[in-house]
Scaffold this motif. Structure first.
Motif, PDB file in Angstrom:
ATOM      1  N   UNK A 104       0.843  -1.204   0.000  1.00  0.00           N
ATOM      2  CA  UNK A 104       0.000   0.000   0.000  1.00  0.00           C
ATOM      3  C   UNK A 104       0.872   1.245   0.000  1.00  0.00           C
ATOM      4  N   UNK A 105       1.929   1.181   0.811  1.00  0.00           N
ATOM      5  CA  UNK A 105       2.824   2.333   0.946  1.00  0.00           C
ATOM      6  C   UNK A 105       3.608   2.610  -0.343  1.00  0.00           C
ATOM      7  N   UNK A 106       4.125   1.535  -0.972  1.00  0.00           N
ATOM      8  CA  UNK A 106       5.004   1.734  -2.132  1.00  0.00           C
ATOM      9  C   UNK A 106       4.360   1.338  -3.461  1.00  0.00           C
ATOM     10  N   UNK A 107       3.062   1.080  -3.403  1.00  0.00           N
ATOM     11  CA  UNK A 107       2.320   0.811  -4.616  1.00  0.00           C
ATOM     12  C   UNK A 107       2.816  -0.405  -5.409  1.00  0.00           C
ATOM     13  N   UNK A 108       2.827  -1.546  -4.764  1.00  0.00           N
ATOM     14  CA  UNK A 108       2.987  -2.787  -5.532  1.00  0.00           C
ATOM     15  C   UNK A 108       1.883  -3.762  -5.131  1.00  0.00           C
ATOM     16  N   UNK A 109       1.607  -4.689  -6.047  1.00  0.00           N
ATOM     17  CA  UNK A 109       0.498  -5.630  -5.852  1.00  0.00           C
ATOM     18  C   UNK A 109       1.019  -6.941  -5.253  1.00  0.00           C
ATOM     19  N   UNK A 110       0.254  -7.502  -4.320  1.00  0.00           N
ATOM     20  CA  UNK A 110       0.633  -8.781  -3.714  1.00  0.00           C
ATOM     21  C   UNK A 110      -0.429  -9.823  -4.088  1.00  0.00           C
ATOM     22  N   UNK A 111      -0.015 -10.850  -4.793  1.00  0.00           N
ATOM     23  CA  UNK A 111      -0.949 -11.912  -5.195  1.00  0.00           C
ATOM     24  C   UNK A 111      -0.518 -13.197  -4.490  1.00  0.00           C
ATOM     25  N   UNK A 112      -1.432 -13.810  -3.760  1.00  0.00           N
ATOM     26  CA  UNK A 112      -1.077 -15.055  -3.079  1.00  0.00           C
ATOM     27  C   UNK A 112      -2.032 -16.177  -3.484  1.00  0.00           C
ATOM     28  N   UNK A 113      -1.585 -17.383  -3.284  1.00  0.00           N
ATOM     29  CA  UNK A 113      -2.429 -18.531  -3.593  1.00  0.00           C
ATOM     30  C   UNK A 113      -1.804 -19.782  -3.007  1.00  0.00           C
ATOM     31  N   UNK A 114      -2.556 -20.862  -3.009  1.00  0.00           N
ATOM     32  CA  UNK A 114      -2.002 -22.150  -2.593  1.00  0.00           C
ATOM     33  C   UNK A 114      -1.631 -22.888  -3.881  1.00  0.00           C
ATOM     34  N   UNK A 115      -0.516 -22.471  -4.460  1.00  0.00           N
ATOM     35  CA  UNK A 115      -0.148 -22.939  -5.803  1.00  0.00           C
ATOM     36  C   UNK A 115       0.120 -24.427  -5.847  1.00  0.00           C
ATOM     37  N   UNK A 116       0.666 -24.956  -4.741  1.00  0.00           N
ATOM     38  CA  UNK A 116       0.975 -26.389  -4.725  1.00  0.00           C
ATOM     39  C   UNK A 116      -0.300 -27.208  -4.809  1.00  0.00           C
TER      40      UNK A 116
END
Ligand code: RBF
Ligand code: MG
Length: 310
Positions: free
Chosen positions: A144-156
């Motif tokens: 939020x502070x530095x303007x990047x996106x965080x995408x998470x998932x249970x990829x395994x």
């Protein structure tokens, strides 16, 4: 793919980089799926797909009994990641010093200033930095502070089938159980070992009639003792073969060896590094009453392997 081994060499931030971080031991289907997501996302923002990995494996540096057999040694790992189509692989020399750097340093200095991260794609349980102070919540705050996106998932899990997750731990167990056929579904390829051909006891060719190339393994995971149908790659050549892993109990050597008899082959390949792909497990290793009984059995192994590898 560009391989960056020293982050000091990144003179300016990479363009719109989409980043994932991991050990990627095995570069298995779960990793391949995650790396595919990174590539897809990078394409959509006209950016750079970046994987960050560590060498050696952090477990080897941080744990006292730092023994962890690798599914893929470094070179194979780099080759496999390169084949996925990732633009940049950053391979960070993992040291105790690096492990002691703060999560703030990791995000600000490494990911933002050097790598120019715009998006990070990780697992939900990803942790990083000294004492594991960095996690997904930490990343989201920074995002939020530095303007990047965080995408998470249970990829395994996503990459697996039904309830079957795909993980390096599960694959290690699969290979240790000798279930090399099952490993194919998890890896998306045959399980492979690589090693230098070293001199054995010179008994295979002379008294048994089946010369073998003995392979010196570093800390690469060896399948369960037994006999396997394999393919062997040497340079750009590929051959069929039968491998034996174990102690040759018919003889009193008590010495662990990984050896392969290459079919229809009579070249000298000492000192060469060969790659052995495990296609199918044929049987357990046995103690035979004599050389001719063992050699009869090896003939049957070869017949079986020819059929499987045809
Ligand atoms: N040695 C054994 O004592 N028992 C076995 O069951 C056995 N199976 C083998 C199967 C294959 C296909 C090959 C290539 C070797 C096998 N060996 C086995 C190892 C053999 O004893 C060894 O190659 C020679 O003694 C030379 O080191
Ligand atoms: Mg391997």
């Amino acid at each position: 793919m560009e391989l960056i081994k020293d982050i000091e060499n990144i003179s300016e931030p990479l363009k719109n980089s989409v980043v994932t971080i991991g050990n990627f031991d095995g570069v298995h289907k779960g990793h391949q799926y995650l790396l595919g997501k990174v590539i897809e996302k990078a394409k959509s923002i006209d950016g750079t797909s970046v994987a960050i990995t560590f060498e050696p494996h952090p477990v080897k540096v941080l744990k006292k009994s730092g023994q962890l057999p690798h599914i893929t040694m470094y070179e194979q790992k780099v080759e496999l990641i390169s084949r996925t189509g990732i633009d940049v692989l950053v391979s960070i020399p993992f040291t105790k010093e690096f492990a002691s750097l703060s999560a703030d340093w990791f995000v600000e200095d490494l990911l933002l200033n050097r790598i120019g991260m715009k998006v990070i794609i990780t697992g939900e349980d990803y942790t990083f930095g000294k004492g594991r102070e960095g996690n997904v919540g930490f990343l989201k705050k920074y995002g939020e502070k530095y303007d990047f996106e965080v995408i998470t998932g249970d990829w395994q899990k996503t990459a697996g089938t039904g309830e079957n997750r795909i993980s390096s731990t599960i694959i290690r167990q699969t290979v240790m159980d000798g279930r090399v056929e099952d490993a194919v579904a998890q890896l998306g390829r045959y399980y492979q070992i690589r090693g230098q051909v070293v001199r054995g006891r010179d008994r295979g060719g002379k008294s048994l009639g089946f010369p073998t190339a003995n392979i010196f393994l570093q800390d690469e995971l060896s399948p369960k003792n037994g006999v396997y149908a394999v393919t062997v790659e040497s340079g750009s050549d590929i051959y069929k073969g039968v491998a034996n892993i174990g102690y040759s109990p018919t003889f009193d050597d008590h010495q662990f060896t990984v050896e392969v008899h290459i079919l229809d082959f009579n070249k000298d390949i000492y000192d060469r590094t060969i790659r052995v792909n495990f296609v199918s497990r044929l049987r357990d290793e046995k103690k035979f009453s004599g050389i001719s009984e063992l050699s009869d059995q090896i003939n049957r192994d070869i017949d079986k392997a020819r059929k499987i590898l045809a």
